[in-house]
Design an enzyme around this catalytic site. Structure first.
Site, PDB file in Angstrom:
ATOM      1  N   ASP A 141       0.857  -1.192   0.000  1.00  0.00           N
ATOM      2  CA  ASP A 141       0.000   0.000   0.000  1.00  0.00           C
ATOM      3  C   ASP A 141       0.891   1.239   0.000  1.00  0.00           C
ATOM      4  O   ASP A 141       2.079   1.173   0.364  1.00  0.00           O
ATOM      5  CB  ASP A 141      -0.919   0.024   1.235  1.00  0.00           C
ATOM      6  CG  ASP A 141      -1.897   1.195   1.192  1.00  0.00           C
ATOM      7  OD1 ASP A 141      -2.582   1.350   0.161  1.00  0.00           O
ATOM      8  OD2 ASP A 141      -1.969   1.963   2.156  1.00  0.00           O
ATOM      9  N   SER A 142       0.302   2.365  -0.374  1.00  0.00           N
ATOM     10  CA  SER A 142       1.055   3.623  -0.335  1.00  0.00           C
ATOM     11  C   SER A 142       1.449   3.972   1.105  1.00  0.00           C
ATOM     12  O   SER A 142       2.419   4.693   1.323  1.00  0.00           O
ATOM     13  CB  SER A 142       0.202   4.743  -0.916  1.00  0.00           C
ATOM     14  OG  SER A 142      -0.992   4.855  -0.170  1.00  0.00           O
ATOM     15  N   CYS A 157      -4.211  -1.361  -2.364  1.00  0.00           N
ATOM     16  CA  CYS A 157      -4.345   0.078  -2.539  1.00  0.00           C
ATOM     17  C   CYS A 157      -5.173   0.263  -3.797  1.00  0.00           C
ATOM     18  O   CYS A 157      -4.799  -0.215  -4.867  1.00  0.00           O
ATOM     19  CB  CYS A 157      -2.947   0.686  -2.714  1.00  0.00           C
ATOM     20  SG  CYS A 157      -2.948   2.429  -3.138  1.00  0.00           S
ATOM     21  N   GLU A 185      -3.404   9.196   7.745  1.00  0.00           N
ATOM     22  CA  GLU A 185      -1.938   9.091   7.846  1.00  0.00           C
ATOM     23  C   GLU A 185      -1.414   9.873   9.056  1.00  0.00           C
ATOM     24  O   GLU A 185      -0.426   9.501   9.662  1.00  0.00           O
ATOM     25  CB  GLU A 185      -1.260   9.592   6.566  1.00  0.00           C
ATOM     26  CG  GLU A 185      -1.377   8.639   5.377  1.00  0.00           C
ATOM     27  CD  GLU A 185      -0.472   7.406   5.480  1.00  0.00           C
ATOM     28  OE1 GLU A 185       0.719   7.541   5.800  1.00  0.00           O
ATOM     29  OE2 GLU A 185      -0.982   6.288   5.246  1.00  0.00           O
ATOM     30  N   CYS A 237     -11.189   2.962  -0.824  1.00  0.00           N
ATOM     31  CA  CYS A 237      -9.819   3.330  -0.462  1.00  0.00           C
ATOM     32  C   CYS A 237      -9.530   2.616   0.845  1.00  0.00           C
ATOM     33  O   CYS A 237     -10.330   2.679   1.790  1.00  0.00           O
ATOM     34  CB  CYS A 237      -9.686   4.837  -0.271  1.00  0.00           C
ATOM     35  SG  CYS A 237      -8.085   5.321   0.409  1.00  0.00           S
ATOM     36  N   HIS A 288      -7.614   3.187   3.177  1.00  0.00           N
ATOM     37  CA  HIS A 288      -7.437   4.015   4.370  1.00  0.00           C
ATOM     38  C   HIS A 288      -8.773   4.314   5.072  1.00  0.00           C
ATOM     39  O   HIS A 288      -8.804   4.581   6.266  1.00  0.00           O
ATOM     40  CB  HIS A 288      -6.816   5.370   4.007  1.00  0.00           C
ATOM     41  CG  HIS A 288      -5.329   5.329   3.825  1.00  0.00           C
ATOM     42  ND1 HIS A 288      -4.712   4.644   2.809  1.00  0.00           N
ATOM     43  CD2 HIS A 288      -4.333   5.910   4.542  1.00  0.00           C
ATOM     44  CE1 HIS A 288      -3.404   4.816   2.903  1.00  0.00           C
ATOM     45  NE2 HIS A 288      -3.144   5.572   3.945  1.00  0.00           N
TER      46      HIS A 288
HETATM   47  N1  DGL Z   1      -4.958   3.494   0.422  1.00  0.00           N
HETATM   48  C1  DGL Z   1      -4.914   3.857  -0.925  1.00  0.00           C
HETATM   49  C2  DGL Z   1      -6.151   3.467  -1.677  1.00  0.00           C
HETATM   50  O1  DGL Z   1      -6.754   2.460  -1.336  1.00  0.00           O
HETATM   51  C3  DGL Z   1      -4.439   5.214  -1.341  1.00  0.00           C
HETATM   52  C4  DGL Z   1      -4.156   6.265  -0.366  1.00  0.00           C
HETATM   53  C5  DGL Z   1      -3.260   7.308  -0.955  1.00  0.00           C
HETATM   54  O2  DGL Z   1      -2.055   7.094  -0.905  1.00  0.00           O
HETATM   55  O3  DGL Z   1      -3.760   8.308  -1.513  1.00  0.00           O
HETATM   56  O4  DGL Z   1      -6.514   4.103  -2.633  1.00  0.00           O
END
Ligand code: DGL
Length: 272
Positions: A7-8, A70, A155, A189, A191
């Site tokens: 993941d990012s 991600c 984050e 997403c 997150h």
């Molecule tokens: N968690 C990531 C997603 O599912 C991206 C978050 C990001 O780095 O912008 O899209």
């Protein structure tokens, strides 16, 4: 050989947690590119390059199969990596994403056939959810909305703040104003589940909010049953190692919120 989860940043830990609960015996490597997160606002080329670097790093660490946990990377980089890079760099290995398993569950969830997708700018502009859904349920109407402030809130550990309430309620109201028939909201997403208590405070009770973790875990378990040639290569000691492009101590401390277990040990890695 191991299962890699990329993941990012921290978001993919919500997927890893579900995958490990469903498939606890395998060995895992998690890689978070925290130093370069968020990916959401970045261009196609940058997201593709960063994701390919991460996949290569996970291959070097003996991952047989890599899950792009991600949505942004799945939307912008998965197809190119599967079709152009894998045949060249590692024809025996596999890279899978999170959008397809999510989309496959949607038709059973909505009664009104109107759904909302909340995701990053990158995922929304790729129209990946609409394109995938068109193949399996063309009658479902999809309204997708980017939530650019949500990943930074996660984050930076600011999920339970007045700011989080403001940015969450504004996006939910905007989404439901665009299509009042929506009965299912997909958190597109990884997150966003970390904002779930806040999200639930602002979503009317009759609307379902869907997280991806269990959907992705179930889909991976099915995949490994169908692809015994891949599953047979995986070692089964139940371990998990964590790598981050940021400071490992910060990662370990923050990761506790995401995996809900004791603080993991994390190691630094450079991508590029
Ligand atoms: N968690 C990531 C997603 O599912 C991206 C978050 C990001 O780095 O912008 O899209």
């Amino acid at each position: 050989m191991k299962l890699g989860v990329f993941d990012s940043g921290y978001g993919g830990l919500t997927i890893l947690k579900n995958i490990r609960a469903a498939l606890p015996h395998y060995d895992y490597i998690y890689l978070g590119d925290n130093a370069r997160a968020p990916y959401g606002p970045r261009s196609f080329d940058v997201i593709y390059q960063y994701t390919l670097q991460a996949v290569r790093a996970l291959f070097e660490k003996d991952c047989q199969l890599v899950i792009l946990a991600c949505n942004t990377a799945s939307a912008k980089a998965l197809r190119t990596i599967q079709q152009c890079d894998l045949p060249r760099i590692a024809p025996e290995r596999r890279v899978l994403g999170v959008i397809r398993p999510t989309v496959e569950a949607v038709p059973q969830l909505t009664k009104t056939a109107h759904i909302g997708i909340l995701a990053t700018q990158g995922t929304v502009s790729s129209r990946s959810y609409q394109l995938e859904l068109k193949n399996i349920a063309p009658d479902i109407s999809v309204t997708a909305l980017p939530c650019p402030m949500w990943v930074p809130l996660v984050e930076y550990g600011a999920t339970e703040t007045p700011g989080a309430d403001y940015f969450v309620s504004e996006r939910i109201e905007t989404l439901l104003a665009k299509d009042p028939l929506i009965d299912t909201i997909v958190l597109g997403c990884t997150h966003y589940p970390l904002l779930l208590p806040t999200i639930k405070r602002h979503v009317p009770k009759n609307i379902k909010v869907i997280e991806q973790g269990t959907l992705v875990a179930t889909s991976l378990a099915n995949y490994l049953q169908r692809h015994v040639e891949q599953a047979d290569k995986l070692s089964q000691e139940g371990t998990c190692n964590y790598f981050t492009t940021e400071q490992p101590e910060n990662f370990a401390t923050a990761a506790v919120n995401f995996i809900g277990a004791e603080q993991p040990q994390a190691f630094q890695i450079e991508l590029g």
